[in-house]
Design a protein around this motif. Structure first.
Motif, short mmCIF file in Angstrom:
data_model
loop_
_atom_site.label_atom_id
_atom_site.label_comp_id
_atom_site.label_asym_id
_atom_site.label_seq_id
_atom_site.Cartn_x
_atom_site.Cartn_y
_atom_site.Cartn_z
N GLY A 161 44.94 51.11 27.80
CA GLY A 161 46.23 50.89 28.46
C GLY A 161 46.29 51.43 29.87
N SER A 162 45.15 51.85 30.43
CA SER A 162 45.14 52.43 31.77
C SER A 162 45.21 51.34 32.83
N LEU A 163 45.52 51.75 34.05
CA LEU A 163 45.70 50.81 35.15
C LEU A 163 44.39 50.11 35.53
N TYR A 164 43.27 50.83 35.48
CA TYR A 164 42.02 50.20 35.90
C TYR A 164 41.56 49.15 34.90
N VAL A 165 41.92 49.29 33.63
CA VAL A 165 41.61 48.23 32.67
C VAL A 165 42.50 47.01 32.93
N GLU A 166 43.76 47.25 33.23
CA GLU A 166 44.65 46.15 33.57
C GLU A 166 44.18 45.45 34.84
N ALA A 167 43.68 46.22 35.80
CA ALA A 167 43.16 45.61 37.03
C ALA A 167 41.93 44.76 36.74
N ALA A 168 41.06 45.22 35.84
CA ALA A 168 39.88 44.42 35.48
C ALA A 168 40.29 43.13 34.79
#
Length: 296
Positions: A185-192
């Motif tokens: 649920g982190s931002l860098y996973v959402e960015a990926a």
């Protein structure tokens, strides 16, 4: 009438106060305790890889005339009931014990990764199922679960390794599941995801590295725990069988002669304690280094 001139002002520039000397802050990885523990682990690793460099006598060679010899210059750790050199057996037993500890940790970690990833990424039903499996495994004490598996599948080094690995799996699985739930649920996973990366690439390049990093300290401590459990199984006669040199089996062989030949149990036992303590010290210092790095 004499007029006194005012005293001349001091025109010398004021000196800036000197900064107090501050010694360089010592990181946790530069402490004497960490270096000493690392040296002890390095010696055991050398004994496991090249025991002939540290012990020149054959650990299986029998000399009945030298049975129960006390520690001396010829035999620093004494001899056992068959006249075998205890020091040589302790050195050669490092390889057997270390292989079991590393193999059991790897088995427990692989099983924990499968359970943790399934629970963290598989949806609510999979998460509930994995949580119940972990709770069932936690219901059995680790050593008891290992004893059950060995009683079913028999005594061998591989069975001992698998049994200890399965017994250590719940602790790893719970941490992996928690880390996966936190990372996904982190931002860098959402960015990926927004960049169009495939789920497999996100798993291998983003989720797994950030999940595995906090496990480093737990793995270091887990190797020591696995070696202690393997030695406990060997002490109970359910591990590696004699005459193979293994620390737990040596404890089992020496317990019958503890009053007349204390060295048969003392030296393998103190080796297990010191090696496990060294791994614990390394793990704690790695944890402090990680925490201090995160705080900066």
């Amino acid at each position: 009438m004499t007029i006194l001139a005012p005293a001349p002002e001091d025109t010398a520039p004021a000196q800036a106060p000197q900064a107090a000397f501050r010694p360089a802050r010592r990181t946790p990885l530069h402490s004497p305790g960490f270096c000493l523990a690392l040296g002890a682990v390095a010696v055991v690793a050398l004994a496991a890889v090249a025991p002939g460099l540290l012990a020149h006598q054959d650990p299986l060679e029998i000399h009945l005339a030298e049975s129960f010899d006390a520690p001396s210059l010829q035999h620093p750790f004494g001899t056992d009931q068959s006249g075998r050199d205890v020091y040589s057996r302790v050195v050669h037993g490092a390889g057997q014990s270390l292989v079991i500890g590393l193999g059991a940790t790897a088995i427990g970690l692989l099983g924990a990764l499968a359970l943790g990833l399934a629970g963290g990424l598989g949806g609510r039903f999979a998460d509930v199922a994995v949580t119940r499996v972990i709770e069932v495994l936690y219901a059995f004490p680790g050593i008891l679960l290992a004893l059950i598996l060995i009683a079913v599948y028999g005594n061998s080094a591989m069975t001992q390794m698998v049994a200890v690995g399965v017994a250590s799996m719940p602790g790893y699985a719970r941490m992996v599941r928690g880390q996966v739930l936190s990372v996904k649920g982190s931002l860098y996973v959402e960015a990926a995801r927004s960049l169009g990366h495939s789920p497999l690439r996100i798993l291998l390049r983003t989720i797994l590295p950030n999940t595995f990093r906090p496990l480093t300290v737990l793995i270091t401590l887990g190797i020591g725990q696995a070696i202690v459990w393997a030695a406990a199984l060997g002490f109970l006669g359910m591990g590696v069988q004699p005459p193979t040199a293994e620390w737990g089996a040596m404890l089992n062989a020496g317990r019958n002669y503890i009053q007349m030949a204390w060295w048969m149990d003392f030296f393998p036992g103190i080796t297990i304690v010191l090696f496990t303590l060294s791994l614990t010290v390394i793990g704690r210092h790695l944890q402090r280094a990680t925490d201090s790095g995160a705080a900066r």
